[in-house]
Design an enzyme around this catalytic site. Structure first.
Site, PDB file in Angstrom:
ATOM      1  CB  SER A 121      91.740  36.678 -36.971  1.00  0.00           C
ATOM      2  OG  SER A 121      92.947  36.683 -37.654  1.00  0.00           O
ATOM      3  CG  HIS A 160      99.808  36.922 -39.282  1.00  0.00           C
ATOM      4  ND1 HIS A 160      99.084  38.044 -39.631  1.00  0.00           N
ATOM      5  CD2 HIS A 160      99.124  36.333 -38.276  1.00  0.00           C
ATOM      6  CE1 HIS A 160      98.008  38.123 -38.854  1.00  0.00           C
ATOM      7  NE2 HIS A 160      97.999  37.098 -38.023  1.00  0.00           N
ATOM      8  CE1 TYR A 216      98.649  35.399 -43.238  1.00  0.00           C
ATOM      9  CE2 TYR A 216      98.958  34.259 -41.144  1.00  0.00           C
ATOM     10  CZ  TYR A 216      98.261  35.153 -41.943  1.00  0.00           C
ATOM     11  OH  TYR A 216      97.174  35.799 -41.432  1.00  0.00           O
ATOM     12  CD  GLU A 217     100.252  39.831 -42.792  1.00  0.00           C
ATOM     13  OE1 GLU A 217      99.781  40.843 -43.330  1.00  0.00           O
ATOM     14  OE2 GLU A 217     100.460  39.748 -41.558  1.00  0.00           O
ATOM     15  CB  ALA A 273      91.464  33.598 -34.409  1.00  0.00           C
ATOM     16  CG  MET A 327      98.488  30.339 -39.043  1.00  0.00           C
ATOM     17  SD  MET A 327      97.689  30.794 -40.582  1.00  0.00           S
ATOM     18  CE  MET A 327      96.654  29.351 -40.880  1.00  0.00           C
ATOM     19  CB  SER A 328      99.604  35.107 -34.697  1.00  0.00           C
ATOM     20  OG  SER A 328      98.606  34.767 -33.741  1.00  0.00           O
ATOM     21  CG  ASN A 353      88.993  26.806 -36.758  1.00  0.00           C
ATOM     22  OD1 ASN A 353      89.443  27.941 -36.560  1.00  0.00           O
ATOM     23  ND2 ASN A 353      89.757  25.804 -37.066  1.00  0.00           N
ATOM     24  CG  HIS A 408      90.087  34.240 -42.720  1.00  0.00           C
ATOM     25  ND1 HIS A 408      90.844  34.139 -41.561  1.00  0.00           N
ATOM     26  CD2 HIS A 408      89.909  35.573 -42.915  1.00  0.00           C
ATOM     27  CE1 HIS A 408      91.101  35.350 -41.096  1.00  0.00           C
ATOM     28  NE2 HIS A 408      90.549  36.245 -41.889  1.00  0.00           N
TER      29      HIS A 408
HETATM   30  N1  HPA Z   1      94.791  26.774 -37.675  1.00  0.00           N
HETATM   31  C1  HPA Z   1      95.676  27.778 -37.657  1.00  0.00           C
HETATM   32  N2  HPA Z   1      95.370  29.026 -37.383  1.00  0.00           N
HETATM   33  C2  HPA Z   1      94.091  29.299 -37.096  1.00  0.00           C
HETATM   34  C3  HPA Z   1      93.099  28.305 -37.082  1.00  0.00           C
HETATM   35  C4  HPA Z   1      93.475  26.970 -37.393  1.00  0.00           C
HETATM   36  O1  HPA Z   1      92.661  26.029 -37.400  1.00  0.00           O
HETATM   37  N3  HPA Z   1      91.930  28.912 -36.743  1.00  0.00           N
HETATM   38  C5  HPA Z   1      92.217  30.220 -36.549  1.00  0.00           C
HETATM   39  N4  HPA Z   1      93.521  30.452 -36.763  1.00  0.00           N
END
Ligand code: HPA
Length: 274
Positions: free
Chosen positions: A32, A85, A87-88, A115, A213-214, A237, A249
């Site tokens: 991402s 992913h 989650y998709e 990310a 998540m990946s 983050n 996001h």
């Molecule tokens: N958690 C999960 N996946 C993420 C995050 C997060 O804080 N930031 C970017 N991808």
């Protein structure tokens, strides 16, 4: 299983027909907000996922959904600009289908990027982390079910899932660039909800430095096939509950954009010296 083999081979054959070659050195998956690296690829050939037989289609903003094949720093690379992913709604085996196609294209080396939420409180958004190991507490596994023997063995080692030599190369390049490359453990969460503060505290207790998540499914599939994997996370983050502010996001994409040049400079030099 015959079906899977046929699907992988069809997808691979389609890619070769479009790329005009099967001589590719390195495959890369761009996470991402990190897809901009694909713009550095020279003489690119673009193949939308929707054209490739049996390929899933990515549904996340910030993920372009195409392969970019071309030259980067003197290497022939195949780049996934956008990934799949769990989650998709895809099954884990679907998530790793492109990785199995890469191996069938005789690509042995893989760069996985993502990310991630930063769990390590000594680090900050914008930091890059070499992935040295991962934690997956989800029961799901991309190799669950009948083993595709044509790809790899039923049981396989994960101690070298993140390749030592490639990690050393990344460390060396970072040092030369005066880049403070962190290193640590990435923990997979299912998403699409971000983690709760309690889950982030748990992850930290378990030894995780980053959550996301990946990447883990792909790293497992690559290990299954004996590919060499290098993993790099971008801390977009602070993970949930560390700062007194909600996650979103947009922030993930914005930080990705902010570290773009640092990330691209690092990866390009790694690829040059790969
Ligand atoms: N958690 C999960 N996946 C993420 C995050 C997060 O804080 N930031 C970017 N991808």
């Amino acid at each position: 299983m015959i079906n899977l083999k046929k699907k992988i081979e069809e997808a691979a054959a389609y890619i070769v027909s479009k790329a005009g070659t099967d001589q590719i050195n390195i495959a890369m998956v761009l996470g991402s907000g990190l897809g901009g690296l694909a713009d550095k690829i020279e003489d690119p050939i673009f193949i939308p996922y929707s054209e490739i037989p049996s390929f899933p289609v990515s549904t996340v903003p910030g993920h372009m959904g195409r392969l970019v094949i071309g030259n980067l720093q003197g290497k022939r690379v195949l780049c996934m600009q956008g990934r799949f992913h769990w989650y998709e709604g895809y099954e884990m085996d679907t998530v790793v289908f492109p990785i199995q196609v890469m191996k069938t294209l005789k690509i042995d080396d893989l760069l996985l990027t993502n990310a991630a939420g930063c769990v390590n409180e000594n680090w900050k958004p914008g930091d890059l982390m070499l992935i040295t190991d991962h934690i997956k507490l989800m029961g799901e596994n991309p190799l669950r079910g009948m083993n595709p023997d044509f790809l790899g063995p039923r049981f396989f080692d994960m101690t070298t899932a993140y390749n030592k030599d490639l990690s050393d190369l990344a460390r060396e390049v970072a040092k030369k660039q005066n880049l403070d490359l962190k290193e640590g453990v990435y923990q997979l969460f299912a998403g699409p909800s971000f983690e709760t503060p309690a889950e982030v505290r748990l992850a930290r207790m378990l030894g995780a430095d980053a959550v996301g998540m990946s990447t883990v499914p792909e790293a497992i599939a690559a290990a299954h096939m004996g590919m060499r994997t290098l993993g790099i996370s971008c801390m977009t983050n602070m993970a949930a509950g560390i700062l007194d502010q909600p996650l979103n996001h947009q922030e993930v994409l914005e930080t990705g954009n902010m570290v773009k040049s640092k990330f691209e400079t690092l990866v390009q030099e790694i690829v040059r010296r790969w």
